[in-house]
Design a protein around this motif. Structure first.
Motif, short mmCIF file in Angstrom:
data_model
loop_
_atom_site.label_atom_id
_atom_site.label_comp_id
_atom_site.label_asym_id
_atom_site.label_seq_id
_atom_site.Cartn_x
_atom_site.Cartn_y
_atom_site.Cartn_z
N ASP A 137 -0.42 6.23 -4.45
CA ASP A 137 -0.36 7.74 -4.74
C ASP A 137 -0.82 7.96 -3.65
OD1 ASP A 137 -0.28 10.05 -5.65
OD2 ASP A 137 -0.44 9.51 -7.82
N PRO A 138 -0.42 9.41 -2.98
CA PRO A 138 -0.56 9.65 -1.66
C PRO A 138 -1.58 11.04 -2.40
CG PRO A 138 1.97 10.28 -1.44
CD PRO A 138 0.82 8.99 -2.23
N ALA B 241 0.71 -1.09 -0.01
CA ALA B 241 0.22 0.30 0.02
C ALA B 241 1.06 0.81 0.03
CB ALA B 241 -0.85 -0.11 0.73
N ASP B 242 1.91 1.04 0.30
CA ASP B 242 3.06 2.08 0.52
C ASP B 242 3.27 2.32 -1.38
OD1 ASP B 242 3.90 2.42 2.91
OD2 ASP B 242 5.88 1.00 1.80
N GLU C 164 -6.90 3.08 5.84
CA GLU C 164 -6.77 3.03 6.65
C GLU C 164 -5.74 3.92 6.40
OE1 GLU C 164 -3.86 -0.21 7.79
OE2 GLU C 164 -5.61 -1.81 8.18
N ARG C 165 -5.20 4.70 5.41
CA ARG C 165 -4.63 6.29 5.00
C ARG C 165 -5.27 6.91 4.34
NH1 ARG C 165 0.65 3.96 3.17
NH2 ARG C 165 1.11 2.07 3.62
N GLY C 166 -6.80 6.69 4.19
CA GLY C 166 -7.70 7.95 4.29
C GLY C 166 -7.90 7.83 2.54
N ALA C 167 -7.55 6.67 1.63
CA ALA C 167 -8.27 7.20 0.43
C ALA C 167 -8.87 5.61 -0.13
CB ALA C 167 -5.95 6.02 0.22
N CYS D 186 8.84 0.29 -2.03
CA CYS D 186 8.27 -0.09 -0.90
C CYS D 186 8.59 0.17 0.69
CB CYS D 186 6.95 -1.21 -0.73
SG CYS D 186 6.37 -1.08 -2.56
N TRP E 48 -6.34 -1.72 3.33
CA TRP E 48 -5.03 -0.94 3.98
C TRP E 48 -5.07 0.44 3.42
CZ3 TRP E 48 -2.00 -5.74 1.37
CH2 TRP E 48 -2.45 -6.73 1.96
N GLY E 49 -5.73 1.10 2.19
CA GLY E 49 -5.64 2.21 1.71
C GLY E 49 -6.60 2.97 2.70
#
Length: 410
Positions: free
Chosen positions: A252-253, A248-249, A280-283, A389, A277-278
């Motif tokens: 693209d943020p 998930a790294d 959790e990163r707000g995506a 990653c 997993w996305g």
């Protein structure tokens, strides 16, 4: 099946077996309880061999075999030529033998009742005899009786939780050296098999690799009792997250929502895991998958009915979306594609599958020699690594040898 090693003069095994049966009849006239093994042992010693198995290993004859139409129900014994990844070897692999009773052998054993030869016997025998974990699996040959078949496999020492032998003493080296060693200790049949396996490994076609990989993976994946097991992963759900979650790294943020395509997706577990997993990163991640095995694509659709129309059958080397859709993040395991196809694979995916401004994420399934690690492959082919990653975790420890990298399509 010929080679360059010095092979001892051949003894006709059919004649030796006939002589053992005749001797057994003679012995039973005096001792009715005499076993065939005693007669075989005496025949072997009379021919200059210490045991009957040694006589067989020196003189058994095999012919090349192919999986299609093979009479698997007849097989009672399985032997395996093991190739281990070796960064220092010219071909990238060496033959692995194990020590037994003062000599060096290939793993071999009887097929157990109820075992599927390809799925079960090959896996069990290599693990039990020498702690070797097979990956690619290929049928090589069968003996004259059609009851003893031989495979060649590639893999590495096993480090997981399955029952396996952990104390085996190994010898590794080039195929020619392995054949010479086996021939010198009187195991001519094994020497011939090693040379034949090395030739088969060097000349196997892409279509053969694909077909054999499907035979190797589809059955175990469909029988797996965990979601990660159905995606080819042998650990727990926590192990899965530690090992795969770092992918998930590559999201693209700068994107609030991304399409994610997993090539060689199996049951689709990685694709749908990326959704969580996305998040959790707000995506937002919208999952898709492609696999060359129809049975695995059907399983992915069954397990994930809410996105059943997001999974397709196809070969990563040539696949394009039916409506020419392209994807923000495309993931591919490099080590499921032969080395000589890596350039074709990357060029095709960047041109036809990754969306403009998107990313191609390259990772690996198992340990590979450094020259075939994703970053080394990318740089050798003239591409620029856009990002890396974090190292995945394996049993709580970083595993930098399996780090993934991504490229960007302009």
């Amino acid at each position: 099946m010929t080679g360059h090693a010095t092979i001892p003069e051949h003894i006709d095994l059919d004649q030796a077996r006939k002589r053992a049966r005749e001797l057994l009849t003679e012995l039973r006239r005096h001792e009715p309880a005499t076993k065939l093994a005693l007669a075989q042992h005496r025949v072997a010693q009379g021919l200059g061999f210490s045991t009957w198995p040694a006589l067989v290993r020196a003189n058994e004859r095999f012919t090349a075999a192919a999986p299609d139409g093979f009479a698997w129900h007849r097989i009672t014994r399985v032997s395996i030529v093991c190739f281990r990844t070796d960064p220092g070897a010219e071909s990238g692999a060496v033959v692995a033998l194990y020590r037994h009773d003062g000599g060096w052998l290939l793993p071999s054993d009887r097929r157990l009742p109820g075992e599927d030869v390809w799925d079960d016997s090959v896996l069990r025998i290599a693990l039990a005899r020498m702690g070797f974990r097979r990956q690619g699996t290929h049928l090589l040959a069968v003996d004259a009786s059609r009851r003893h078949c031989v495979f060649w496999v590639d893999g590495d020492p096993y480090q997981g939780e399955r029952p396996h032998r952990g104390d085996a003493q190994w010898w590794t080296g080039p195929a020619d050296a392995a054949a010479e060693l086996l021939a010198a200790q009187g195991d001519g049949a094994l020497a011939r098999l090693v040379l034949a396996a090395d030739e088969a490994r060097r000349t196997i076609t892409y279509d053969q690799v694909v077909a054999d990989n499907q035979r190797t993976l589809v059955g175990p994946y469909l029988r797996a009792d965990t979601p990660q097991g159905g995606s080819g992963f042998g650990g727990t759900a926590r192990d899965w997250r530690d090992a795969r979650g770092v992918l998930a790294d590559a999201l693209d943020p700068g994107r609030a929502s991304s399409t994610f395509l997993d090539l060689a997706c199996a049951n689709g577990h990685l694709a749908v895991s990326m959704v969580g997993w996305g998040a959790e990163r707000g995506a937002e991640v919208i999952p898709y998958g492609v696999d060359i095995a129809p049975e695995l694509v059907e399983r992915a659709r069954e397990l994930h009915p809410e996105v059943a129309d997001h999974f397709w059958i196809g070969d990563a080397l040539t696949w394009q979306h039916p409506d020419d859709k392209q994807f923000d993040l495309v993931h591919m395991l490099l080590d499921v594609i032969p080395e000589d196809r890596h350039a074709q694979l990357i060029d095709h995916l960047l041109a036809e599958v990754v969306a403009p401004g998107g990313r191609l994420l390259l990772s690996q399934y198992g340990p590979v020699r450094p020259a075939l690690a994703p970053e080394a492959v990318v740089e050798r082919l003239g591409h620029r690594v856009a990002g890396r990653c974090r190292s995945p975790q394996r049993r709580g420890r970083p595993d930098p040898g399996r780090a993934s990298v991504w490229l960007e399509r302009s």
